[in-house]
Design an enzyme around this catalytic site. Structure first.
Site, PDB file in Angstrom:
ATOM      1  N   SER A  63       0.799  -1.237   0.000  1.00 38.59           N
ATOM      2  CA  SER A  63       0.000   0.000   0.000  1.00 38.59           C
ATOM      3  C   SER A  63       0.825   1.277   0.000  1.00 38.59           C
ATOM      4  O   SER A  63       0.260   2.363  -0.180  1.00 38.59           O
ATOM      5  CB  SER A  63      -0.955   0.019   1.191  1.00 38.59           C
ATOM      6  OG  SER A  63      -1.991  -0.900   0.986  1.00 38.59           O
ATOM      7  N   LYS A  66       0.404   3.447  -2.887  1.00 39.32           N
ATOM      8  CA  LYS A  66      -0.763   4.341  -3.013  1.00 39.32           C
ATOM      9  C   LYS A  66      -0.396   5.816  -2.852  1.00 39.32           C
ATOM     10  O   LYS A  66      -1.084   6.691  -3.365  1.00 39.32           O
ATOM     11  CB  LYS A  66      -1.832   3.926  -1.992  1.00 39.32           C
ATOM     12  CG  LYS A  66      -2.386   2.515  -2.259  1.00 39.32           C
ATOM     13  CD  LYS A  66      -3.247   2.005  -1.113  1.00 39.32           C
ATOM     14  CE  LYS A  66      -3.716   0.574  -1.371  1.00 39.32           C
ATOM     15  NZ  LYS A  66      -4.454   0.002  -0.231  1.00 39.32           N
ATOM     16  N   TYR A 188      -3.511  -2.373 -10.353  1.00 41.17           N
ATOM     17  CA  TYR A 188      -3.446  -2.222  -8.890  1.00 41.17           C
ATOM     18  C   TYR A 188      -2.562  -3.310  -8.262  1.00 41.17           C
ATOM     19  O   TYR A 188      -1.698  -3.019  -7.429  1.00 41.17           O
ATOM     20  CB  TYR A 188      -4.862  -2.251  -8.311  1.00 41.17           C
ATOM     21  CG  TYR A 188      -4.886  -2.294  -6.799  1.00 41.17           C
ATOM     22  CD1 TYR A 188      -4.678  -1.143  -6.046  1.00 41.17           C
ATOM     23  CD2 TYR A 188      -5.101  -3.488  -6.122  1.00 41.17           C
ATOM     24  CE1 TYR A 188      -4.673  -1.183  -4.654  1.00 41.17           C
ATOM     25  CE2 TYR A 188      -5.094  -3.540  -4.742  1.00 41.17           C
ATOM     26  CZ  TYR A 188      -4.881  -2.387  -4.013  1.00 41.17           C
ATOM     27  OH  TYR A 188      -4.879  -2.438  -2.635  1.00 41.17           O
ATOM     28  N   TYR A 238      -4.450   3.736   8.325  1.00 42.58           N
ATOM     29  CA  TYR A 238      -5.789   3.155   8.535  1.00 42.58           C
ATOM     30  C   TYR A 238      -6.293   3.439   9.943  1.00 42.58           C
ATOM     31  O   TYR A 238      -6.180   4.548  10.432  1.00 42.58           O
ATOM     32  CB  TYR A 238      -5.783   1.664   8.180  1.00 42.58           C
ATOM     33  CG  TYR A 238      -5.174   1.440   6.810  1.00 42.58           C
ATOM     34  CD1 TYR A 238      -5.835   1.919   5.669  1.00 42.58           C
ATOM     35  CD2 TYR A 238      -3.935   0.849   6.642  1.00 42.58           C
ATOM     36  CE1 TYR A 238      -5.275   1.769   4.417  1.00 42.58           C
ATOM     37  CE2 TYR A 238      -3.370   0.694   5.386  1.00 42.58           C
ATOM     38  CZ  TYR A 238      -4.050   1.161   4.285  1.00 42.58           C
ATOM     39  OH  TYR A 238      -3.510   1.032   3.047  1.00 42.58           O
ATOM     40  N   VAL A 256       1.274  -3.795   3.817  1.00 39.70           N
ATOM     41  CA  VAL A 256       1.255  -5.098   4.494  1.00 39.70           C
ATOM     42  C   VAL A 256       2.532  -5.926   4.246  1.00 39.70           C
ATOM     43  O   VAL A 256       2.683  -6.993   4.828  1.00 39.70           O
ATOM     44  CB  VAL A 256      -0.001  -5.942   4.150  1.00 39.70           C
ATOM     45  CG1 VAL A 256      -1.246  -5.352   4.766  1.00 39.70           C
ATOM     46  CG2 VAL A 256      -0.144  -6.146   2.657  1.00 39.70           C
TER      47      VAL A 256
END
Ligand code: DON
Length: 302
Positions: A63, A66, A188, A238, A256
């Site tokens: 991630s 992103k 993605y 998060y 992760v």
């Protein structure tokens, strides 16, 4: 300040934190990593880079990608993107479906999976090949032409990413996905499967601490980068964003694979990596190391 000495101390002290949590295994391939590794790199705006531990070992950025896709989309699209994705903390796991239905297909932020899928979709529309564009960007900004996708991880995500597929089809049902779902998912999964080291990541993220200035001219305006850092602070880790602000006090983005990218605006960019994750999906050793570093340097933004 003896930054090298601080990093060496943190690596030595980090053995206990390294054993906390568990390696992500929902993406087969990630769990094959040697979980006892830990790396840290600090890329100063003044040009020096400090490293300790396994700072040049490649890991799956997941991630953290992103941040870079969001930066590229913001650069190309200005504020247009924000009509399709919000910028509020989600308070739900990064791959949750529930909130997306309650909020009629507008993801809470660009860092949860649904929001990142919208950003990738937009980047696919804006560029001929979003993946190529991202890889070229990362190679340029890190000065490492060898950065590439880990094909084993990409294939593994493609084979098991049913939840991401659900999110993408759900977004399509709300007219918030323009390109065909398989194309968006492929881009993605490949962006998440890029392998980089702490050294590469800290260097590539330099524009985030330099007011948008990349290695070769401006990536984002100072205003845009201030906003991107704000979204990292509030949404980048998060459900643990509050705890990160409390313990670390820096804009951060986790993945992760166990990496975390952190920004000290005006001073440096930091990357840490430890594969075992806490329940919120963030590196346990990574957050402990960042908390120590900001406490000892005074680098918290607060
Ligand atoms: O889509 C996924 O679930 C992964 N490729 C990325 C998730 C992730 O890294 C969340 N970060 N902490």
């Amino acid at each position: 300040m003896n930054i090298q000495g601080l990093l060496d101390d943190i690596v030595t002290e980090n053995n206990a934190a390294l054993q906390e949590g568990a390696v992500a295994d929902y993406i087969p391939g990630l769990e094959t990593v040697d979980a006892d590794q830990f790396g840290i790199a600090v890329a100063m705006n003044s040009g020096e880079t400090y490293r300790a531990g396994h700072s040049s070992t490649n890991f799956s950025i997941q991630s953290i990608s992103k941040v870079f896709t969001l930066a590229l989309a913001m650069a190309l699209d200005g504020d247009e993107l924000w009509t399709r994705v919000s910028r509020e903390p989600s308070g739900t796991p990064f791959n949750s479906l529930v909130q997306l239905e309650q909020e009629h297909g507008i993801p809470r932020n660009p860092f949860i999976n649904s929001g990142a899928l919208v950003v990738t979709d937009r980047l696919l529309t804006l560029t001929a090949d979003s993946q190529e564009c991202l890889q070229t960007f990362l190679r340029q900004q890190s000065s490492n032409p060898l950065i590439q996708v880990d094909e084993m991880i990409a294939a593994s995500e493609k084979a098991t990413g049913h939840r991401n597929a659900s999110l993408a089809y759900f977004l399509t049902s709300y007219n918030n996905m323009v390109n065909p779902v398989p194309r968006v998912l492929n881009a993605y999964f490949r962006q998440c499967a890029i392998a980089m080291s702490c050294e590469d990541l800290a260097t590539a993220g330099g524009f985030l601490s330099r007011g948008g200035r990349g290695v070769d001219g401006s990536v984002l305006t100072a205003d845009q980068v201030r906003r991107l850092n704000a979204v990292m602070l509030t949404c980048g880790t998060y459900d643990a964003a509050g705890d990160f602000a409390y313990r670390v006090g820096l804009p951060c983005k986790s993945g992760v694979g166990g990496g975390i990218l952190a920004v000290v605006p005006g001073i440096c960019t930091i990357a840490v990596w430890g594969p075992r994750l806490s329940k919120s999906g963030n590196s346990s050793a990574g957050v402990t190391a960042l908390a120590k570093l900001t406490a000892r340097t005074g680098w918290s933004i607060f």
